[in-house]
Enzyme design. Structure first.
Site, mmCIF file in Angstrom:
data_model
loop_
_atom_site.group_PDB
_atom_site.id
_atom_site.type_symbol
_atom_site.label_atom_id
_atom_site.label_comp_id
_atom_site.label_asym_id
_atom_site.label_seq_id
_atom_site.Cartn_x
_atom_site.Cartn_y
_atom_site.Cartn_z
ATOM 1 N N ARG A 1 0.818 -1.226 0.000
ATOM 2 C CA ARG A 1 0.000 0.000 0.000
ATOM 3 C C ARG A 1 0.855 1.281 0.000
ATOM 4 N NH1 ARG A 1 -2.919 -3.193 3.730
ATOM 5 N NH2 ARG A 1 -4.681 -4.191 2.709
ATOM 6 N N LYS B 1 2.224 11.218 -11.206
ATOM 7 C CA LYS B 1 1.446 10.276 -12.017
ATOM 8 C C LYS B 1 2.303 9.035 -12.269
ATOM 9 C CE LYS B 1 -1.848 12.891 -14.778
ATOM 10 N NZ LYS B 1 -2.199 13.290 -16.156
ATOM 11 N N GLU C 1 7.541 17.968 -25.150
ATOM 12 C CA GLU C 1 6.881 18.352 -23.884
ATOM 13 C C GLU C 1 7.282 19.772 -23.484
ATOM 14 O OE1 GLU C 1 4.500 16.832 -22.207
ATOM 15 O OE2 GLU C 1 4.573 14.734 -22.790
ATOM 16 N N LYS D 1 4.844 23.070 -14.016
ATOM 17 C CA LYS D 1 4.155 21.838 -13.616
ATOM 18 C C LYS D 1 3.845 21.864 -12.124
ATOM 19 C CE LYS D 1 3.569 17.053 -14.227
ATOM 20 N NZ LYS D 1 3.863 15.843 -14.960
ATOM 21 N N GLU E 1 -6.073 16.016 -10.872
ATOM 22 C CA GLU E 1 -6.563 16.252 -12.239
ATOM 23 C C GLU E 1 -8.086 16.289 -12.357
ATOM 24 O OE1 GLU E 1 -4.154 14.689 -15.658
ATOM 25 O OE2 GLU E 1 -6.109 13.962 -16.302
ATOM 26 N N ARG F 1 -5.179 20.739 -14.117
ATOM 27 C CA ARG F 1 -4.091 19.826 -14.512
ATOM 28 C C ARG F 1 -4.322 19.231 -15.902
ATOM 29 N NH1 ARG F 1 -0.665 15.489 -10.844
ATOM 30 N NH2 ARG F 1 0.684 14.820 -12.554
ATOM 31 N N HIS G 1 -1.857 10.250 -27.789
ATOM 32 C CA HIS G 1 -1.945 8.869 -27.313
ATOM 33 C C HIS G 1 -2.511 7.946 -28.399
ATOM 34 C CE1 HIS G 1 -1.780 9.650 -22.661
ATOM 35 N NE2 HIS G 1 -0.617 9.764 -23.253
ATOM 36 N N HIS H 1 6.404 8.819 -27.414
ATOM 37 C CA HIS H 1 5.424 9.682 -26.750
ATOM 38 C C HIS H 1 5.533 11.140 -27.207
ATOM 39 C CE1 HIS H 1 2.642 11.068 -23.719
ATOM 40 N NE2 HIS H 1 3.535 11.932 -23.288
HETATM 41 N N1 GLY Z 1 1.973 14.465 -17.858
HETATM 42 C C1 GLY Z 1 0.831 15.193 -17.464
HETATM 43 C C2 GLY Z 1 0.630 15.247 -15.985
HETATM 44 O O1 GLY Z 1 1.510 14.869 -15.224
HETATM 45 O O2 GLY Z 1 -0.405 15.661 -15.544
#
Ligand code: GLY
Length: 344
Positions: free
Chosen positions: A120, A142, A184, A213, A223, A227, A238, A250
């Site tokens: 966990r 993420k 990016e 970011k 998100e 975000r 994608h 990517h």
């Molecule tokens: N790669 C997009 C994010 O981390 O939200």
């Protein structure tokens, strides 16, 4: 060295500087403690940087073991995920130990997801070795693996203890892998900072992207809103990645996605042609493609399985000008028309 503090549900530092790999052991010890460090890496990165990291960890008093995968997106799969969980269990890893991701986005996502779910949650650290991981995937928590149906379909939001970005490690990247990360960077330029289109100093570029970011993640870690801006170019991107069976990387796919989605934004009246032209010129300058090798129908079907879909709507990100984008929920039934505008 620059330090960017991320005050997410767990606060941590992103360190950006030259020569940090050899100091990583002490930096990790100070941020996370622990006795055993499990390094997750890929075959290419291992050949270049693993010895230096192991020495740094050993000097800081860690016992170490290494889990290595083959480089490439196909390693972000359920088999490697289960293997890694078993590896952690067989090595007696507990919550007072630490997982260290040494690599690009694939390694970071896989190691992070295993760390998020083993017992966990055990602490983990990101040491990005690609530009893409440095400016995007190593920050913000993420973590994911791919499923046969689509990319990143099993994952968790799980923040690292520290991110150590030694930009000297990016010197060994091929032109193609460097360009992958520049896609990016250009995305950050499109959503927040036009100056990124013109900057050349790597430490400054990474710091600016991570700072953008950080600000977005601290406002909306999970998100539900802002975000989603970070997904600019990713709905079509994608789809392109998946249709190519990940032969298109990517960043290359996101570059195409940004061009398609911006063309759609022009056709919807969100922005004018100058915005599209500046994006395309910047993609070209960075050796990135901006034309989809796939047609509307294929892209629409592949985009329909994207995890960003929410019932019968999907959130698209439309530029208004360079440095400013907005979120728009569109009906999945309208997506095909928009993709047709974007590819036409
Ligand atoms: N790669 C997009 C994010 O981390 O939200």
């Amino acid at each position: 060295m620059r330090t960017i503090r991320v005050n997410a549900s767990k606060a941590y530092d992103v360190l950006v500087g030259a020569g940090l790999l050899d100091r990583a052991g002490g930096l990790i010890k100070a941020a996370a403690g622990g006795d055993l460090a499990v390094v997750v890496t890929d075959d290419i990165v291992a050949g270049l940087y693993l010895d230096r990291l192991i020495n740094a960890l050993t000097d800081a008093g860690y016992k170490t073991c290494v889990f290595e995968v083959e480089n490439g997106e196909s390693s972000k799969n359920t088999q490697n995920y289960i293997k890694l969980l078993n590896f952690l269990a067989e090595h007696g890893v507990t919550r007072s130990d630490i997982v260290v991701a040494l690599g690009g986005g694939v390694v970071g996502d896989l190691a992070g997801f295993a760390a998020a779910t083993y017992m966990r949650g055990v602490p983990y650290v990101q040491i990005p070795t690609t530009l893409l991981a440095a400016v995007d995937s190593s920050v913000g928590g993420k973590t994911a693996i791919d499923l046969p149906v689509g990319k990143n379909l099993a994952g968790a939001f799980y923040q690292p203890e520290i991110v150590i970005c030694d930009h000297d490690l990016l010197q060994t990247l091929s032109e193609r892998v460097f360009a992958d990360g520049m896609a990016e960077v250009i995305k950050y330029g499109m959503i927040a900072d036009p100056e990124l289109f013109r900057m050349t100093d790597l430490e400054e570029i990474i710091t600016r992207c991570v700072t953008i970011k950080r600000d977005v993640v601290c406002e909306d870690e999970f998100e539900t809103g802002v975000r989603k801006l970070l997904n600019f170019g990713h709905t079509v991107g994608h789809a392109v990645e998946k249709l190519s069976n990940y032969a298109i990387s990517h960043g290359e796919a996101v570059a195409i996605g940004m061009a398609v989605e911006t063309r759609a934004a022009v056709s919807e009246g969100f922005c004018d042609e100058t915005c599209l032209n500046e994006l395309i010129e910047t993609l070209k300058r960075n050796q990135l493609s901006f034309e989809s090798p796939y047609g509307t129908e294929e892209l629409f079907i592949a985009a329909g399985s994207d995890k960003k879909r929410n019932g019968d709507t999907i959130t698209l990100i439309f530029p208004q000008e360079i440095g400013k984008c907005v979120l728009r929920d569109v009906k999945v039934s309208d997506l095909k028309r928009l993709i047709a505008c974007g590819t036409g």
